[in-house]
Structure formats: structure tokens, C-alpha cells
Design a protein around this motif. Sequence first.
Motif, short mmCIF file in Angstrom:
data_model
loop_
_atom_site.label_atom_id
_atom_site.label_comp_id
_atom_site.label_asym_id
_atom_site.label_seq_id
_atom_site.Cartn_x
_atom_site.Cartn_y
_atom_site.Cartn_z
N GLY A 155 0.82 -1.21 0.00
CA GLY A 155 0.00 0.00 0.00
C GLY A 155 0.85 1.25 0.00
O GLY A 155 2.04 1.23 0.33
N ALA A 156 0.23 2.35 -0.38
CA ALA A 156 0.95 3.63 -0.49
C ALA A 156 1.50 4.10 0.84
O ALA A 156 2.62 4.61 0.91
CB ALA A 156 0.03 4.68 -1.10
N THR A 157 0.74 3.93 1.91
CA THR A 157 1.20 4.38 3.23
C THR A 157 2.41 3.59 3.68
O THR A 157 3.40 4.16 4.15
CB THR A 157 0.07 4.28 4.27
OG1 THR A 157 -1.03 5.07 3.82
CG2 THR A 157 0.53 4.75 5.62
N THR A 158 2.35 2.27 3.53
CA THR A 158 3.49 1.42 3.90
C THR A 158 4.72 1.78 3.08
O THR A 158 5.83 1.88 3.61
CB THR A 158 3.14 -0.07 3.71
OG1 THR A 158 1.98 -0.36 4.47
CG2 THR A 158 4.28 -0.97 4.12
N PHE A 159 4.52 2.00 1.79
CA PHE A 159 5.61 2.39 0.91
C PHE A 159 6.24 3.70 1.39
O PHE A 159 7.46 3.80 1.53
CB PHE A 159 5.11 2.53 -0.52
CG PHE A 159 6.13 3.06 -1.49
CD1 PHE A 159 7.11 2.23 -2.00
CD2 PHE A 159 6.12 4.38 -1.88
CE1 PHE A 159 8.06 2.71 -2.89
CE2 PHE A 159 7.05 4.87 -2.76
CZ PHE A 159 8.03 4.03 -3.27
N PHE A 160 5.40 4.70 1.64
CA PHE A 160 5.90 6.00 2.05
C PHE A 160 6.64 5.93 3.38
O PHE A 160 7.74 6.47 3.51
CB PHE A 160 4.74 7.00 2.14
CG PHE A 160 5.18 8.38 2.51
CD1 PHE A 160 5.79 9.20 1.58
CD2 PHE A 160 5.00 8.86 3.80
CE1 PHE A 160 6.22 10.46 1.93
CE2 PHE A 160 5.43 10.12 4.15
CZ PHE A 160 6.04 10.94 3.21
N VAL A 161 6.07 5.24 4.35
CA VAL A 161 6.71 5.12 5.67
C VAL A 161 8.02 4.37 5.56
O VAL A 161 9.04 4.77 6.15
CB VAL A 161 5.75 4.45 6.69
CG1 VAL A 161 6.47 4.09 7.97
CG2 VAL A 161 4.57 5.36 6.98
N GLY A 162 8.04 3.27 4.80
CA GLY A 162 9.27 2.50 4.62
C GLY A 162 10.35 3.30 3.92
O GLY A 162 11.52 3.28 4.33
N LYS A 163 9.97 4.01 2.87
CA LYS A 163 10.95 4.81 2.13
C LYS A 163 11.49 5.93 3.02
O LYS A 163 12.70 6.20 3.03
CB LYS A 163 10.30 5.37 0.87
CG LYS A 163 11.27 5.97 -0.11
CD LYS A 163 10.60 6.20 -1.44
CE LYS A 163 11.66 6.46 -2.48
NZ LYS A 163 11.15 6.37 -3.83
N TYR A 164 10.61 6.57 3.76
CA TYR A 164 11.02 7.64 4.66
C TYR A 164 11.96 7.11 5.76
O TYR A 164 12.98 7.72 6.06
CB TYR A 164 9.78 8.29 5.29
CG TYR A 164 10.10 9.42 6.22
CD1 TYR A 164 10.41 10.68 5.73
CD2 TYR A 164 10.11 9.23 7.60
CE1 TYR A 164 10.71 11.72 6.59
CE2 TYR A 164 10.41 10.26 8.46
CZ TYR A 164 10.71 11.51 7.96
OH TYR A 164 11.01 12.53 8.81
N ALA A 165 11.60 5.96 6.32
CA ALA A 165 12.42 5.38 7.39
C ALA A 165 13.82 5.01 6.87
O ALA A 165 14.82 5.28 7.55
CB ALA A 165 11.73 4.15 7.97
N LEU A 166 13.88 4.40 5.71
CA LEU A 166 15.18 4.02 5.15
C LEU A 166 16.04 5.26 4.83
O LEU A 166 17.23 5.29 5.15
CB LEU A 166 14.99 3.18 3.89
CG LEU A 166 14.48 1.77 4.14
CD1 LEU A 166 14.10 1.11 2.82
CD2 LEU A 166 15.52 0.94 4.87
N ALA A 167 15.42 6.25 4.21
CA ALA A 167 16.17 7.47 3.87
C ALA A 167 16.61 8.20 5.14
O ALA A 167 17.76 8.65 5.24
CB ALA A 167 15.32 8.38 3.00
N SER A 168 15.71 8.31 6.11
CA SER A 168 16.05 9.00 7.36
C SER A 168 17.17 8.27 8.10
O SER A 168 18.07 8.91 8.65
CB SER A 168 14.83 9.09 8.27
OG SER A 168 13.83 9.84 7.65
N GLY A 169 17.09 6.95 8.13
CA GLY A 169 18.14 6.17 8.79
C GLY A 169 19.49 6.37 8.15
O GLY A 169 20.51 6.51 8.83
N GLY A 170 19.51 6.42 6.82
CA GLY A 170 20.76 6.67 6.11
C GLY A 170 21.32 8.05 6.41
O GLY A 170 22.52 8.21 6.65
N ILE A 171 20.45 9.04 6.42
CA ILE A 171 20.90 10.40 6.71
C ILE A 171 21.41 10.51 8.14
O ILE A 171 22.46 11.13 8.38
CB ILE A 171 19.76 11.41 6.45
CG1 ILE A 171 19.50 11.49 4.95
CG2 ILE A 171 20.08 12.77 7.03
CD1 ILE A 171 18.24 12.23 4.58
#
Length: 80
Positions: A25-41
Amino acid sequence: MCTLRHVELGASELNPLMDLLLRQGATTFFVGKYALASGGILGIVACSHHPMARGVLAWLLMPVYAAIALWHGALFLVVS
């Protein structure tokens, strides 16, 4: 958000992890992408005092992110 728009217009996600999240789903995608990018930063910032981390940021991650941004821009021109 660009990926969601491209998928709506008929594109497919090539990254297997992101594709898995997108199928949830779109929400899961968005949260996952945000979490991965934030973790990397956060990881980069935490190690920013180390010269090698600065080098990875400047010579690897920034060009990759720039290429992804250009790719999304090109897709908007082709798909729209």
C-alpha cells in the motif's frame, strides 16, 4: 511521491524492497521509504566527523541521489 505517481501512470518499481512495500500500500511504501532514507541520513550525520563518511556522501550518495532525481524528471517527461 514521484514513484507513486509514476506507478499510477503505468511504471513499475525496480527496487525489490520498495516494490514489496509498494504492494503493501501507499502508506506502507511512504513510511518505509522515509524510514530508510532517514536512517541513512542519520547514519551519515552521526559519522560526519570521519573523513571517509564525508567522502562517501560527496562522491557516492550525492551523485546517486542526483541520478535518481534526474531519472524521475525524465520519467515525468516520457510518461506525462
